[in-house]
Each structure stands twice: as C-alpha cells, then as structure tokens.
Write a protein that holds these residues in place. Structure first.
Motif, mmCIF file in Angstrom:
data_model
loop_
_atom_site.group_PDB
_atom_site.id
_atom_site.type_symbol
_atom_site.label_atom_id
_atom_site.label_comp_id
_atom_site.label_asym_id
_atom_site.label_seq_id
_atom_site.Cartn_x
_atom_site.Cartn_y
_atom_site.Cartn_z
ATOM 1 N N GLY B 291 0.824 -1.200 0.000
ATOM 2 C CA GLY B 291 0.000 0.000 0.000
ATOM 3 C C GLY B 291 0.859 1.251 0.000
ATOM 4 O O GLY B 291 0.620 2.188 -0.755
ATOM 5 N N ARG B 292 1.894 1.249 0.822
ATOM 6 C CA ARG B 292 2.766 2.421 0.876
ATOM 7 C C ARG B 292 3.459 2.677 -0.437
ATOM 8 O O ARG B 292 3.824 3.789 -0.756
ATOM 9 C CB ARG B 292 3.838 2.242 1.950
ATOM 10 N N GLY B 294 2.041 2.205 -3.200
ATOM 11 C CA GLY B 294 1.026 2.547 -4.198
ATOM 12 C C GLY B 294 0.572 1.373 -5.047
ATOM 13 O O GLY B 294 -0.037 1.568 -6.083
ATOM 14 N N PRO B 296 -2.027 -1.438 -5.422
ATOM 15 C CA PRO B 296 -3.299 -1.807 -4.801
ATOM 16 C C PRO B 296 -3.368 -3.298 -4.483
ATOM 17 O O PRO B 296 -2.823 -4.118 -5.225
ATOM 18 C CB PRO B 296 -4.352 -1.455 -5.867
ATOM 19 N N GLY B 386 -2.775 3.411 2.071
ATOM 20 C CA GLY B 386 -2.975 3.618 0.647
ATOM 21 C C GLY B 386 -3.998 2.649 0.095
ATOM 22 O O GLY B 386 -4.920 2.265 0.805
ATOM 23 N N PRO B 387 -3.859 2.241 -1.153
ATOM 24 C CA PRO B 387 -4.924 1.493 -1.816
ATOM 25 C C PRO B 387 -5.043 0.051 -1.344
ATOM 26 O O PRO B 387 -4.860 -0.880 -2.116
ATOM 27 C CB PRO B 387 -4.545 1.568 -3.291
#
Ligand SMILES: Cc1cc2nc3c(=O)[nH]c(=O)nc-3n(C[C@H](O)[C@H](O)[C@H](O)COP(=O)(O)OP(=O)(O)OC[C@H]3O[C@@H](n4cnc5c(N)ncnc54)[C@H](O)[C@@H]3O)c2cc1C
Lengths: 386, 661
Positions: B291-292, B294, B296, B386-387
């Motif tokens: 997530g960090r 980016g 997903p 994040g995602p």
C-alpha cells in the motif's frame, strides 16, 4: 406520547462482490465505449469496498446474469418485466429475514404485538406484496393495518419512521413494524449517460426492519427516541435526481452536482429547522447521513465541521454495503444502536431523494441504563394487551 | 499443531517390535543383495553357486534375469501391491510397503547373483591401466546410483521409511518429487546409473553380455511405467518437471514445452489485482508495504474478529527495521518490552549471559510483544497504507490456477460467495494454508518428539526485562518478559497435559521458582514441526509466511522469517508493478532467497532446541560445560547475539544483494 425506535434488523443477499470485481465486469461490458475511460476513476473513489446483490444468488453459474452475451456477442439487456420478476422472487425472503431479526417475544415486541406494518421499496412492485407476505409468513394478525410507501427513493425511511411515530401518537398501544427492501442491482443499466455510470458504482441490495412503538423499551437494551422530524426541498436540484420506469428497468437521473447542491445549502436548511426544534447543529453528536455517495458525506462533514467519528457509521455502511437506497440509513442507525455507547447521544438522521427532497429527523440514543423507569400502568397496559 | 498430532498413529508395542524386525531383515537383505550384485557384475557373473549343464544353465539364467524386472514391475502395480500387503500383518501392511518392497527386491537380486550358473565363456578381461580406468568408472557408476537414490529419498529406496514410521508411531511421509541435482539433468538417474554400472564392469563373459543387454533394455523401458505412477501421484508438478527435464540422456529434451510455471504475462498485468489471503501478521505486513508503495491489493481474512491467541512474542531487530519502513517501529516498541540481556542457567548455577546491547543495529535488543499487539498495530497502520482493502469474514481458496489465469473461490463459512477478480493470489494464510492446499503445492515436513507447554503468569520473579533460560537435566524452562507485568514461561513437558499446573510444577522442580497457577493466561501446548513447501510459486499463486514454512517456535523466528518474506515479496511485486523485472526472474529470486533464509533460521532454531532439551545427567553436564566454556566465551560469544537476533541472516533484496540489515 414518545415514540421509540426499539430494534433494527438488517439482512443482505447471500452473495457479494468487491468494487474491483464490478469495475472489471463493467470494463468488459463497456469495452469500446468511450465512456469506459471514466470507469477506473469512478470506482476507485467510491468509498465502497463491497456490495451485496441478489443477482449471483439467482443463478449460480452466471454471475453476470443480466448481461451475458448472446451468440452474436451482443449484450442482451433484460426488460423491466424480467427484472421485476426477479424482485418478486428475491424480495420476500430477504424481507422476512430482516423482520425475523427484529421480532422479540421476550421484549413484548413479538408477532402478536404488531399492530401496523409499513413496507417501503422503490425497486420493484407486486401485489399481494411484501406487506402481505410478512403477515402470512410471520404469522402476524390478519387485522394488522398495512401501508406501503412505494417509489419514494432513498429518503423513504424517514417518512416511514415519521408515519410510525404518528401512529404511536394516535394509539399508545401501537407497535409498528417497518420493513424496507431495496434490490437496486436489478436496475443496472449499461446505456444512458454519466448518470447511470455513476449509479452503477453505487447501488446495492439490502433489507431492514425496525420496530417503533410508544411502549417503554425493555431496560436491558438501548433504544432510540424519535424526536421532531422535518422535510424540505431544494428546488434548484429538481432535474438533478429522478427515478422513473423504463422498458429495460427503472431509470435514474443522478447528476454529479448533487453533493455540491446539498453541500451549498445544508447549513441554510438545517439551522432554522434545528432552531425550530429547539436544537442546534453543535448539539448533534452523531450524524446518520444517508450515504448516497462518498462525496455527499465529504461535503456534509466539511460544511457542518464534523469530526470524523461523528459521521463514521455512515462511511462504514457505505464501505461495506454501498448505497442500498432507502434501506441504507437504517443500517447506519442499526450501527449506532449496537455500538454499546454508555452515554445518551443526539442523532440527526438525514436523507436526500428526488425533488431534491431533504428528509430529516432528530433522534436521541438512550442507553439501557438511562431509559425511563416503568410505570405500573405501563406494565399493566402491556399485560392486558398480550 | 494439530497437524502434527494427526500424523501420529497408534501402534502397539508388539507391532512396533515387529516393524523393527522387518526393518532389520530388510536392511540385512538389502546389503547382501547390493553386495552380491556389485561383486557379481565386477567379476563378470562368475560367482554364481550353481553349476548346471549348458542347456539348462541357459534356461535357468534367463529365468533369473527375467523374474527381476517382471516381479519388480508387477509389485508396483495395484494388483502387485495387494500381494505385497499380504507379507505383513494387516494393520502394518500399508505402512510397511516400502520395507516389503525393498525386502523382495533384495531377495530377487540375491537370487540372480547367488543362484547364477556361470557359463565359463570369457571374451575379454582388461589388463593394466585399462582395468584401472574401468574399475574407476564402475565405482563412479555406483556413486552416481547412491547419489540418485539419496535425492529420490533414501528412506523410500532402502525401505527404511516404512518400518521407521511404524516404530516411531507415525504415518510415513513420502518425500516430494526430486527435481534437483542429478534429477535436474535427467528424470531417471537411478536407471541411468544402473545402466552405467552394467556397462562399465570390466570383465566381459558371455553371461555378462546377456545380463547387460537384457537389463539395459529394462532400464530404458521400466521407467515409462514408473512415470505413469508419478504422474498420478504428483500431477501437475510432475508434468511441468517432465516438460523441462529429459527422460534418460542429459541434454536431450524430450518434449521441449516452454517453461510453464511462471506466469506468461507482464509484471504490471500480473500485479493489477493482487489478492492477499489471510490477515495474519505476515499478510498485513505485506499489505502495508504494498500500500505504501502505491500498489493496490485486497486482503481477505477468514476470521471476523481479531485473533487474540498469543503465539509469537519475539520481534527481532531486522523486523523492527521493516516496521520502520512505514514509521511504526517506535509504536511497536512502545507496546512491548525491549530485551537486552539473556541469562542461561542449568539446574544449579548461572552459566553465563548474552547481551544484545552491542548489536550492530538501530535496535540493539529483541522486542518482546504479544502477537496480537503486533497484529493490531499492523491493522491500524493499514488504514493509512494507501490502496489497500481488507475484507473480513471471507475465506480464500483457489478454484483454478495456471500461468494464464487464476480463479480464487472466496466465500464465508455459510458458503456465501464474494465475487472478486484476481491477477495474483498471495497465500499468507498460515501453516494450514488453504491456498497452498487448493493449488496443489506440496509441503515437505517432519515432526520432532519434543513437546512444550507455555503460559503467561503474573511476574513475581524480579527478572525485569531479561530473558532467563534454564537448561536442566530434567528439561528446559524458558522465561520471557511480557508487557503488563506478566511473564511467559515455556517448559519442556513431554506428554503432560497443557495446564497451568504442569507449567508450575516443571518450573518449580527445575528452577525452584514458584508460580501462581491461578493467575495464568494463554496456557497452551505445542509440538514441533518443520515444514517447507516444495515451491513458493506455482502458476499465479505465491506463498509467504507460515503458509510456506513452519519452524520450531523455540527460538522465536517463525513470524520474523515471515516478515522477511513479506519484505522481499513486496519489493519484488513493486518492481513487477513498475515493469522493472520479468515475472519468472522475480519469483525465482524471491524463492531462492527466502528458501535459504528459512533453512538458516530453521537450522538455528532446531540446533538451539536440541541443545536446550537434552535431558539426563551426563548430556546435561556436558551441555553446561559447552555453554559455559565455548558458547558464552571467546569468539562464539561475540557471534551469538547477532545469531539469535537474526541479524546474521542476510537480508538480500533486489537493490542491495547481500547487504545485512
Ligand atoms: C507457541 C508459538 C510461539 C511462537 N513464538 C514465536 C516468536 O516468539 N517469534 C516468532 O517470530 N514467531 C513465533 N511463532 C510463529 C508465529 O506465530 C508464526 O510464524 C506467525 O503467526 C505466522 O504468521 P502468518 O501471518 O504467516 O500466519 P498466521 O498467523 O497463521 O495467520 C494466518 C491468517 O490467515 C487467516 N486464514 C487462514 N486461512 C485462510 C483462508 N483460506 N482465507 C483467508 N484467510 C485465511 C487466519 O485466520 C489468520 O488470520 C510462534 C508460534 C507458536 C505456535
């Protein structure tokens, strides 16, 4: 006479899909369509993680039941009758499940206590409908008074609660069962403009039931007291939201300006209304805003200067269930009721729908310990009724 | 743990003795058979004991030669196995199969070489240097045979697997398909080396010509049958192996199908919809890291509520550096107790201490923090990651898996389905991994006899934040600090029940310290297993953490090794996402590095456990000396802290190959 929202029961269809799945399917269906390029952005910023649907349950093997391609590779679009037939088949079991969750003999809110039934839906019609089936399948008394609020849209839960409160006002013995069922996924559309594209990212299926009565709640569970309600219109949004019947399902008009329209006017609408009810926006602890979409929640939070925790229940419901039209706000209230708060809390429930209609109600969450003590007469009243 | 329990069998003492007898018979016959063959071939079949007239000799010898392949192949068929099973008591037959098979094969060999009737026709006998060369080649043939048998699993080949399992009250565990070493060159190295032996024996007699001819044919043909069986047993794995490895002669690639085990699409395509199965510490660590960066991903977790059982408590410095990658190391440290000192005792005295203060790390200590705290921190930090989407109450299995496509089956316990598309599924679903199981990846595992009971007690020892280890002649006691005024005690407990009472008794008997059974929490028993998957990656499934490997919890490295897996896998997935590396290369790298890291950690954990659990007066006395004189003194003492804190396990990553954490 005070009306109490005693219990809320919820139910969702068995199967669910992630937003990623919906996006992938939609991309496949809309391959070649120039609007497909907006899809990723719409789905990824929806604030929704998963939604439940009756579609997969209807037919195990064809997950994208509706839009299977025919032999020529064309997507076959089901007509309104086919969609409504599915509603007839799937709505009842879901409605019954939610209503069963809410009946409670021990608390004096069992099937023999129910005096009124109000059903709500805007996603399908049939008669004898859900109201009749509730009476038949839950073995309620045939003399129960039945009302149906049809086709009102996302805000219908509030008028239903208001109606129930008025029944309680008129008859202190009234025990009203409200049952809401929305199968929005049946009206999935591929044609149309950005409206339908947006709607497809949001809507989902679910059902909820609630019991409203003037009787004193049993003191081992929290309850929500229904305080004044109010409604208003934002006429400039008249063309931005609509719901009508087409040949291939019900059709929605839903512009992306709605959050801005609501956001722009919310203060001017709420402040006088709250003032009239002897309250103030700052007094509201919990905001049960209908999670129509992530942007609406964001705008309300921003305009009303709310802390994240005050509106979190709405966000959580949106995240885990999507927008289930009129049912959604009952999920939000159910979360508030179940959170086990020890302190009383002031709730503002608020939903929006075609017109632009704003329906709102002030409520008070009362923990078990703070509920009013029974009066001898009250107990007698219930006993003689049972 | 119940996995290892379920592999336990219940044989009576009598049955186990019978198994040992079968075993002895098997190995004696095996040695005799192989010996007779070695000598017989070497001398050109002149050692046979029978001396029949010419005609009869020819018939008799041919029969001897033919019975071997015929019976050997028959016994491997279903019917033949039925026959074989009659050679042992019913309850043991299935387990003893490998032993029975080895017995009959040895008998057959003995029959051939001892009852041979030599013809006396000598064609050629090498002299001088040629004899030496051939003898060396002959010996080399035997060595190759030995090596191939070793790779294929000596237990199966020599028949020891069967009787030893019964004797140890265990179900026999068949080794995974051998695919490396000689088996990487050709699929049938056993038969190949056997032919080599047949052809390199120096003496050429008529008998020798016949046996070499007939048995070479056998060596070429018989494995065809064997491969059919292997296909049945190992399925897809065998198919892939067959596709890349020639049958009999090195370099000749039979079918030449492209390598099929790595996904056939590009990295970005592959990482578009990453699904992580299991939100244990390892799955959540991976999601945090992805997530960090980016990338997903969606995690599906079977449980609806967090798991509050307390297992892992030791978090090592390298793991803390991983937490620091997303700025949460200090938060974790705040929830635990940094351990800077460990003291070792035997029953009577203090043997020495180990200090982590000098560790070459930003975090010169081992953090003691309950697993659920670690997990809850990882869960909290997911929100900001994040995602990443976490969906609870949904279990992930694999419905179909291949290099082109993966279809996970996502459902809850009532069978309600969750529809989701995946391009890649990462199995972080723990040691009983359903992802591993449903994608047909086999695990090679062994169990140990040690059993432990552990429990958390209110701390009245005054040991503070130090670890104390007691290695006594009646067993070990280990004591670790926990936050909240508690201490964890782990005792070697044999078959004793997992109760607080057991812990208290063992502790007081071995250390003289009194614990209060009433205040105990988290009491549980555990056995020791070691397990490693045959492959970390298959089609579009990648395994990570306990799903890929299990090691002894004594030593506290299981979760930490899982974090290491997650760290590297995240890096590899990010590189794939950004199209900086090809999938096959990326996964081969991940697997090679993490397999090695596991082996190192598991070896250390077992070594430590073995040393710590030696019981009895003399072994214990020797151990005390060893610890005092060699381990906690001199050069070893300097190495040990880094060793225990896993700092000496290389943290190889894509960017810094070989750098230490
Ligand atoms: C007694 C004991 C003590 C230990 N002490 C230490 C120690 O001090 N230090 C150390 O480093 N290690 C220790 N370990 C090892 C450590 O506990 C494990 O290595 C660690 O928990 C592995 O983490 P994981 O995330 O891989 O798997 P797990 O922790 O097993 O998590 C797997 C998760 O996946 C979920 N799941 C399972 N199946 C599915 C599915 N099909 N779909 C979706 N979700 C699924 C589970 O509910 C669970 O949440 C100890 C182990 C034991 C038994």
């Amino acid at each position: 006479m005070t009306a109490w929202l005693h219990r809320i029961g919820t139910a969702v269809p068995r199967h669910a899909f992630t937003q990623d799945f919906a996006l992938a399917r939609m991309k496949e269906w809309m391959a070649g369509d120039p609007r497909a390029r907006y899809l990723s952005r719409l789905y990824c910023h929806s604030g929704i993680e998963k939604r439940h649907t009756v579609l997969a349950a209807s037919d195990k093997e064809t997950i994208p039941l509706f839009y299977a391609r025919d032999d020529h590779g064309q997507l076959a679009e089901p007509d309104t009758k086919r969609r409504n037939d599915l509603f007839i088949r799937e709505a009842t079991p879901l409605a019954i499940e939610s209503a069963r969750n809410v009946l409670d003999e021990a608390a004096g809110l069992g099937k023999h206590d129910i005096t009124h039934v109000i059903t709500v839906s805007c996603t399908g019609f049939f008669n004898p409908g859900v109201d009749f089936r509730l009476i038949r399948d839950l073995d309620l008394s045939p003399s129960v008074q039945r009302y149906h609020l049809g086709f009102m849209g996302c805000y219908a839960a509030i008028p239903a609660l208001k109606m129930a409160a008025q029944f309680c006002e008129a008859d202190p013995r009234a025990v009203v069962l409200i049952q809401l069922t929305e199968l929005c996924s049946l009206h999935l559309q591929l044609g149309g403009g950005m409206d339908t594209l947006l709607a497809n990212t949001l809507f989902a299926d679910g059902a909820a039931a609630a019991i409203v009565s003037g009787r004193r709640p049993m003191s081992d569970a929290a309850a929500i007291r229904l305080d004044p309600f109010f409604s208003t219109l934002i006429p400039k949004g008249e063309s931005d939201m609509a719901w009508d019947i087409g040949n291939t399902g019900f059709q929605i008009a839903l512009s992306s300006y709605i959050p801005d329209i609501i956001g722009g006017d919310i203060r001017t609408i709420l402040e006088p209304a709250l003032f009239a009810a002897g309250s103030h926006a700052d007094d509201i602890d919990l905001w049960a805003v209908h999670p129509g979409g992530k942007a609406i929640l964001d705008r309300v939070q921003q305009e009303m200067l709310l802390e994240a925790g005050q509106i979190e229940d709405a966000r959580e419901v949106l995240r885990a269930f999507g927008n289930m039209s009129s049912v959604t706000i009952m999920f939000v209230l159910a979360r508030m009721l179940a959170a086990g708060r020890k302190e009383s809390a002031r709730i503002l429930a608020m939903a929006f729908g075609p017109g632009l209609t704003v329906e709102a109600g002030l409520m008070t969450y009362v923990p078990a310990a703070a509920l009013p003590k029974p009066l001898p007469a009250d107990v007698d009243g219930r006993d003689s009724h049972a | 743990m119940s996995n290892s329990l379920s592999s336990r069998m219940h044989f009576t003492r009598g049955e186990r003795i019978i198994a040992v007898l079968y075993g002895s018979l098997c190995h004696v016959l095996f040695a005799a058979g192989v010996g007779a063959m070695a000598v017989g071939l070497y001398t050109g079949m002149q050692i046979g004991l029978l001396h029949l007239p010419h005609r009869m000799a020819a018939a008799w010898n041919s029969m001897l030669l033919l019975q071997f392949p015929v019976i050997h192949s028959f016994l491997l068929s279903d019917r033949g196995r039925g026959w074989l099973d009659r050679l042992a008591p019913v309850r043991l037959a299935r387990e003893l199969r490998t032993t029975l098979f080895a017995i009959t094969a040895s008998l057959q060999l003995l029959l051939v070489f001892l009852l041979w009737s030599p013809s006396g026709h000598m064609y050629w006998q090498p002299q001088g240097w040629l004899a030496v060369v051939l003898t060396v080649a002959y010996a080399a043939g035997w060595l190759l045979l030995l090596r191939s048998m070793y790779e294929a699993g000596l237990g199966v080949q020599t028949g020891s697997l069967g009787w030893m399992s019964v004797a140890r009250n265990r179900r026999p565990v068949y080794p995974p398909l051998a695919r490396r070493g000689l088996h990487g060159l050709v699929r049938q190295p056993i038969y190949l080396s056997f032919s080599l032996i047949l052809w390199t024996a120096p003496v050429w007699t008529l008998d020798r010509v016949v046996i070499t001819g007939l048995w070479t044919v056998y060596c070429v043909v018989a494995p065809l049958l064997k491969e059919r069986r292997m296909h049945r047993i190992y399925g897809e794995t065998f198919r892939r192996y067959r596709a890349v490895t020639p049958y009999w002669l090195p370099g000749l690639n039979g079918t030449r199908v492209p390598r099929r085990h790595s996904p056939s699409c590009s990295g970005p395509e592959l990482t578009r919809r990453i699904v992580i199965a299991g939100a244990g510490p390892v799955g959540m660590m991976l999601a945090n890291l992805l997530g960090r960066a980016g990338v997903p991903c969606t995690i599906f977790e079977r449980r609806r509520d967090p798991d509050n059982r307390s297992m892992a408590i030791g978090v090592m410095p390298p793991s803390l550096s991983i937490f620091q990658r997303f700025g949460r190391a200090d938060d974790l440290i705040a929830r635990g107790i940094p351990v800077r000192e460990a003291h070792v005792h035997d029953g009577r005295r203090h043997l020495g201490s180990l200090s982590f203060r000098e560790l070459d790390s930003e975090y010169p200590f081992v953090l003691s923090v309950p697993q659920h705290e670690t997990a809850s921190l990882l869960h909290e930090s997911l929100r900001a990651a994040g995602p990443v989407t976490l969906i609870s109450g949904v279990q992930a299995d694999i419905c179909s898996n291949g290099p082109e496509r993966i279809v996970p089956s996502l459902h809850d316990e009532q069978g309600n389905r969750m529809l989701h598309e995946a391009s890649l599924v990462i199995g972080c679903d723990g040691h009983r991994s359903a992802v591993r199981h449903t994608s047909g990846i086999r695990m090679h595992e062994s169990a140990f006899r040690q059993r432990f009971v552990m429990g958390d007690f209110p701390d009245e020892t005054g040991f503070g934040s130090d670890v104390h280890l007691f290695f006594t002649e009646s067993g070990s006691v280990e004591s670790f600090p926990l936050p909240g005024g508690m201490r964890r005690w782990v005792v070697l407990a044999g078959a004793a029940e997992a109760t607080a009472q057991t812990v208290c008794e063992r502790v007081s008997q071995r250390t003289g310290l009194a614990l209060d059974a009433a205040g105990a929490k988290n009491v549980s028993g555990f056995g020791i297993r070691r397990a490693l998957v045959e492959r970390y990656v298959s089609g579009r499934v990648v395994l990570c953490g306990d799903a890929a490997h299990v090691m002894s919890p004594i030593g506290g490295q299981g979760m930490n090794t899982g974090f290491g897996d997650a760290e590297l896998l995240a890096e590899v997935l990010v590189a794939l996402h950004e199209d900086r590396i090809a999938p096959s290369e990326a996964f081969a790298f991940y697997e090679a590095v993490r397999r090695k890291a596991f082996r190192t950690a598991a070896r250390r954990a077992e070594w430590g456990m073995r040393l710590g659990t030696l019981t009895g007066r003399w072994p214990s006395a020797i151990r005390s000396r060893l610890i005092e004189q060699c381990l906690l003194k001199g050069p070893v003492e300097k190495m040990l802290p880094a060793w225990f804190s896993m700092l000496s396990i290389p943290r190889i990553s894509l960017s810094n190959e070989g750098a230490h954490g």
